[in-house]
Motif scaffolding. Sequence first.
Motif, PDB file in Angstrom:
ATOM      1  N   THR A 141       0.852  -1.328  -0.092  1.00 24.53           N
ATOM      2  CA  THR A 141      -0.221   0.081   0.035  1.00 24.53           C
ATOM      3  C   THR A 141       0.826   1.228  -0.132  1.00 24.53           C
ATOM      4  OG1 THR A 141      -1.550   1.297   1.249  1.00 24.53           O
ATOM      5  CG2 THR A 141      -0.336  -0.251   2.579  1.00 24.53           C
ATOM      6  N   ASP A 143       0.518   3.805   1.559  1.00 25.29           N
ATOM      7  CA  ASP A 143       0.071   4.558   3.112  1.00 25.29           C
ATOM      8  C   ASP A 143       1.254   4.980   3.521  1.00 25.29           C
ATOM      9  OD1 ASP A 143      -2.525   4.338   2.528  1.00 25.29           O
ATOM     10  OD2 ASP A 143      -3.020   2.873   4.055  1.00 25.29           O
ATOM     11  N   GLN A 146       2.758   8.223   2.155  1.00 22.80           N
ATOM     12  CA  GLN A 146       1.919   9.119   2.619  1.00 22.80           C
ATOM     13  C   GLN A 146       2.037   9.702   4.049  1.00 22.80           C
ATOM     14  OE1 GLN A 146      -0.011  11.165   0.435  1.00 22.80           O
ATOM     15  NE2 GLN A 146       0.363   9.692  -1.152  1.00 22.80           N
ATOM     16  N   HIS A 147       2.309   8.673   4.570  1.00 25.30           N
ATOM     17  CA  HIS A 147       2.952   8.957   6.345  1.00 25.30           C
ATOM     18  C   HIS A 147       4.280   9.779   6.154  1.00 25.30           C
ATOM     19  CE1 HIS A 147      -0.594   7.010   7.851  1.00 25.30           C
ATOM     20  NE2 HIS A 147      -0.228   5.736   7.209  1.00 25.30           N
TER      21      HIS A 147
END
Length: 169
Positions: A141, A143, A146-147
């Motif tokens: 992913t 994610d 993005q973090h």
Amino acid sequence: MGMDVLRDESGVSLRRLYQLFPSKETLVEAVLHRRRQIWNTWVDDAVAAGGGTPRGQLLAIYDMLARWSTEDGFRGCIFVNAFSELGGTTPHIAALVRDQKVQFQQRLAGIVAATGAPAALADQLAVLAEGAQTTAAITGTPDPIQHARTAATTLIDTALAVGKPGKKA
């Protein structure tokens, strides 16, 4: 991946593959050199798309990583993967990987210098980018990237605020 799999995927005979690449190490080296060109183009394009400010350029690199992580076949950083498989036993491959990582950090350092932020910010941003790529590959992913972008924004903005008179972090 073995040479038989490579033969099947490429449609090139095993004999021809071994003529071109007499060992797995020579094949990996060729792939790393090509991937370095691709990576540098991606970073150049991201920096160009960064809105003209060094802050925007730095964050655009994370945006590029996020796009890349959603591509079919994304498996993370090929340099990290090659180092994991061959770096301990093939010093030449380890040196190529280290050189690529140093080059990326130097590229970030140049952009960080343009912001006026402390030089250490470049190393911090590089660690975030590297960790995000690896974690995104493992989790499947985007994610983590993005973090990492969110963390990079905080680091950059804090570093810039500290450099301004009358501001404290």
